[in-house]
Design an enzyme around this catalytic site. Structure first.
Site, PDB file in Angstrom:
ATOM      1  N   ASP A  60       0.865  -1.155   0.000  1.00 32.19           N
ATOM      2  CA  ASP A  60       0.000   0.000   0.000  1.00 32.19           C
ATOM      3  C   ASP A  60       0.918   1.226   0.000  1.00 32.19           C
ATOM      4  O   ASP A  60       2.092   1.129   0.373  1.00 32.19           O
ATOM      5  CB  ASP A  60      -0.929  -0.018   1.231  1.00 32.19           C
ATOM      6  CG  ASP A  60      -2.133   0.902   1.023  1.00 32.19           C
ATOM      7  OD1 ASP A  60      -3.160   0.688   1.692  1.00 32.19           O
ATOM      8  OD2 ASP A  60      -2.035   1.825   0.178  1.00 32.19           O
ATOM      9  N   TRP A  61       0.390   2.325  -0.391  1.00 28.54           N
ATOM     10  CA  TRP A  61       1.227   3.526  -0.588  1.00 28.54           C
ATOM     11  C   TRP A  61       1.786   4.010   0.749  1.00 28.54           C
ATOM     12  O   TRP A  61       1.047   4.487   1.599  1.00 28.54           O
ATOM     13  CB  TRP A  61       0.425   4.590  -1.325  1.00 28.54           C
ATOM     14  CG  TRP A  61       0.622   4.568  -2.823  1.00 28.54           C
ATOM     15  CD1 TRP A  61       1.050   5.606  -3.619  1.00 28.54           C
ATOM     16  CD2 TRP A  61       0.445   3.468  -3.709  1.00 28.54           C
ATOM     17  NE1 TRP A  61       1.116   5.228  -4.935  1.00 28.54           N
ATOM     18  CE2 TRP A  61       0.762   3.917  -5.026  1.00 28.54           C
ATOM     19  CE3 TRP A  61       0.060   2.129  -3.548  1.00 28.54           C
ATOM     20  CZ2 TRP A  61       0.701   3.092  -6.140  1.00 28.54           C
ATOM     21  CZ3 TRP A  61       0.004   1.305  -4.672  1.00 28.54           C
ATOM     22  CH2 TRP A  61       0.315   1.769  -5.951  1.00 28.54           C
TER      23      TRP A  61
END
Ligand code: GLC
Length: 752
Positions: free
Chosen positions: A227-228
């Site tokens: 995930d970012w």
């Protein structure tokens, strides 16, 4: 190993393991390795040409805003979701997106989760089947999926640090199966690991999650993208099986990887494997395909059809719905949401729609009747008394009222959780005043997470739950209200009578960085059934504009020693108009050595029937329909199982009990097993008595029939320590235990 790996320098390889920019991977021009574009989201393409962000704050290119997963989850229609996936894939390819970051398949552990609008529901089978359909659809267009958020990301509170403490059985039976099914059925291009820890270890560097389970148990062949901003320790991440750290964050990640390899703290083979995983997937996505021009008008119509098929009619007293579109008294449309639709959620999935239908205009376009409007409330929650008075006045002189209520971005969103399940007070006041002025009220809801319906359901004649239904939800609402379409949705999440009834309540949202999944496998309806709790509206529930009858249940077990069954049932449309229903099959383990839910959804099919049409449907149950997870594997115990069939989890009129005579799965004892567990193993006790016979009669007496009950709960080592006191000479307990273990492990889990 991908052929480019041997041609790349260590620096180039390390660079490929982290983004080149917010949405793009790195290129290696000298080898013709292109940069690839990954972007959101699960129900619409959020492609940003200028400023980039992961919360949907900055602008993006127009794209079809399809119904969110809270809606599509309620469609129970994999074919429809696959069609949506194809449309998303075409729009992605046309704008140059290679991987679309979805679907979100996290379980709805608590109705308070701010991001529930992005997830399918509270049942792993439903989420897995619909998630697979989404992935099949998008990947059929040559665009990769990114199944998220792996794993146990079931709250927004402290999501980037919190440790989800979940026992393995609960993970395997509830929080992982949707990911497992999608991997095994579709081989998604990527899996997105979540921010949180799982049992104390960040998902981004959790070897058990990313390697042992995802690749070892399920055979995942794609790559894992973070995930970012989820990577905390890039070196530990690569070592654990994470392949791509997003977004690009300069050179810190590649440099730390190079340094770790050079200093011997990271095996270069791990880097090579990650690079190979990434390049192999990208080669597949870059395969030549004809250019595609998405048909946005058709996609808007598809979004409308999905919205109607996903809307759940909760009540319809006196069949007040559908309304006459032609003749009739005036209709009061009340509620700001009728004019200003809420059709998508806030955060990374937020996009710019190609167009937006509001319900007020759509109702006016579809009806010849006089349509009045009053906002009734404002979104800023200031003093709405004047707006309320205007609404009441309109209601008092109208034949029927359609009241549009729901939650705004201020109440639910990515990034934070809700504090309660209530609609805003200003709306609750409005309902009471409008109903007092005119009892003929139809409430239409736009919300991503469930709301409690005190003062609404049972007070107004009709309630239609439309979730966050996408850019065409306004016209979908009009089609349902006037009967041009039927509400085809069924609840994918229980609506409880009170927040305190929900299974996560006492373990939510955790504290001091830990959230304990104390309810175990008892999520959603599994909990409400186990606690005999009344609910407002049960899992799987929804009304149609017609009626259905179920009959002729037949459950066939070809071979009782094999855990498989075929369920057949006949469903008939006994009403006067066409409609759809979802045939649901629930399985219960009548007697088991572990505590299990009373019933679990193990099969379903949505059928569309003309008036008077009958259809016999067949649903196959494989061994996993009967199995539970124990000590590293799926086991099915012999005995009786209930097969219940009906239209929702609390209406299962047809029931059969089948007997399975599968071999009794025997636990192979290990060094922590108790004497009783050794006694349960056919060769375990024989081996143990053989050992004790060398210790003399006093030791042998410890496992005599009359004393076994007493020492049964003793771990083997403890009992042997006592028994060795009687031995004629000192014994090497480790040696003895090793010999016992090898004896039973050779024997394996021997059926009784
Ligand atoms: C966000 C979300 C994830 C999204 C990513 C990129 O924080 O958790 O679902 O795909 O970042 O925007």
């Amino acid at each position: 190993m991908h052929p480019h790996v041997s041609q790349l320098t260590l620096e180039e390889k390390a660079g490929l393991l982290s983004g080149g920019s917010f949405w793009k991977t790195r290129a290696v021009d000298r080898l013709g390795i292109p940069s690839m574009v990954l972007t959101d989201g699960p129900h619409g393409v959020r492609y940003q040409r200028e400023d980039s962000d992961h919360l949907g704050l900055f602008d993006s290119e127009p794209a079809t805003s399809f119904p969110t997963a809270s809606a599509t989850g309620s469609s129970w229609d994999p074919e429809l979701v696959e069609e949506m996936g194809r449309a998303l894939g075409a729009e992605s390819r046309a704008i140059g997106v290679n991987i679309l970051l979805g679907p979100g398949v996290n379980m709805k552990r608590s109705p308070l989760c701010g991001r529930n609008f992005e997830y399918f529901g509270e049942d792993p089978l439903l989420a897995g089947v619909l998630g697979s359909a989404w992935v099949r659809g998008i990947q059929s267009q040559g665009v990769g999926a990114s199944v998220k958020h792996y794993a146990a990301n079931n709250q927004e509170t402290d999501r980037m640090r919190v440790s989800a403490e979940v026992d393995e059985r609960t993970l395997r039976e509830i929080y992982l199966p949707a990911f497992e099914r999608i991997v095994c059925e579709t081989q998604p291009a990527t899996i997105m690991c979540s921010y949180n820890k799982v049992n104390g270890v960040y998902a981004s560097q959790n070897r058990w999650l990313l390697s042992d389970t995802l690749r070892g148990d399920w055979g995942f062949e794609g790559y894992v993208v973070s995930d970012w901003g989820a990577v905390v320790d890039p070196v530990a991440a690569v070592a654990a099986g994470l392949d791509l750290a997003m977004p690009g964050a300069g050179e810190s990640v590649p440099e730390s990887i190079v340094e770790a390899v050079r200093s011997g703290n990271l095996d270069e083979a791990s880097v090579d494997t990650a690079v190979s995983n990434i390049l192999t997937v990208h080669d597949r996505l870059l395969a030549d395909r004809p250019a595609v021009t998405p048909d946005h008008a058709a996609n808007h119509a598809l979004a409308r059809r999905i919205a109607t098929e996903s809307s759940v009619l909760l009540t319809n007293e006196g069949s007040i719905l559908p309304l006459e579109a032609g003749q009739g008294g005036n209709i009061a449309v009340i509620g700001e949401f009728a004019r200003t639709p809420r059709y998508q959620g806030a955060g990374s999935s937020h996009i710019k729609p190609t167009r937006l239908d509001d319900a007020l205009s759509a109702i006016r376009a579809m009806s010849d009747r006089e349509i009045g409007f009053a906002a009734g409330f404002s979104f800023d929650g200031a003093d709405d008394s004047t707006l309320r008075a205007e609404a009441v006045e309109l209601a008092s002189r109208s034949e029927v009222v359609v009241l549009f209520l729901g939650l705004s971005d201020a109440e639910e969103s990515e990034g934070f959780d809700r504090k309660n399940l209530l609609l805003p007070e200003t709306q609750r006041l409005l309902v009471a005043d409008v109903v007092a002025a005119n009892p003929n009220v139809i409430v239409v809801l736009s919300n991503g997470g469930v709301v409690t319906l005190d003062g609404i359901a049972g007070v107004v004649p009709a309630v239609l739950e439309m979730w966050l239904g996408g850019q065409a939800s306004g016209s979908a609402a009009a089609e349902i209200l006037f009967g041009a379409a039927e509400p085809g949705g069924r609840l994918a999440e229980t609506i409880p009578l009170a927040l305190s009834h929900n299974p996560a309540h006492v373990n939510w949202p955790g504290s001091d960085g830990i959230v304990r999944y104390g309810e175990g496998v008892y999520i959603g309806y599994r909990w409400y059934d186990a606690t005999d709790r009344e609910v407002a509206f049960p899992f799987g529930y929804g009304l149609s504009y017609t009626r259905f009858e179920y009959s002729d249940l037949a459950v066939r077990v070809a071979d009782r020693t094999v855990a498989q069954a075929t369920v057949q049932v006949t469903i008939e449309n006994t009403g006067a108009r066409a409609g759809s229903d979802v045939v649901q099959v629930y399985v219960g383990d009548v007697e088991s050595t572990v505590d299990r839910p009373a019933r679990e959804l193990k099969g379903f099919v949505k059928v569309h029937l003309e008036p008077g049409e009958r259809r016999t449907v067949t649903i196959d149950l494989d061994d996993r329909a009967f199995a539970f997870w124990r000590q590293g594997s799926w086991v099915v115990e012999p005995g009786a199982f209930t097969i219940e069939v009906g239209s929702h989890s609390r209406s299962l009129p047809l029931r059969e009990v089948i007997e399975l005579e599968v071999p009794t799965p025997v636990i192979v004892p290990d060094r922590d097993s108790t004497v009783a567990e050794w006694a349960d193993h056919p060769s375990g006790m024989k081996a143990l008595r053989e050992v004790l016979s060398h210790f003399g009669p006093a030791a042998e007496a410890m496992v005599g029939e009359e004393t076994l009950q007493m020492v049964g709960s003793m771990p083997l080592r403890t009992m042997l320590t006592f028994a060795a006191q009687a031995a004629p000479e000192t014994v090497d307990l480790d040696e003895i235990i090793e010999s016992l273990l090898s004896e039973v492990q050779q024997a394996g889990p021997v059926p009784a």
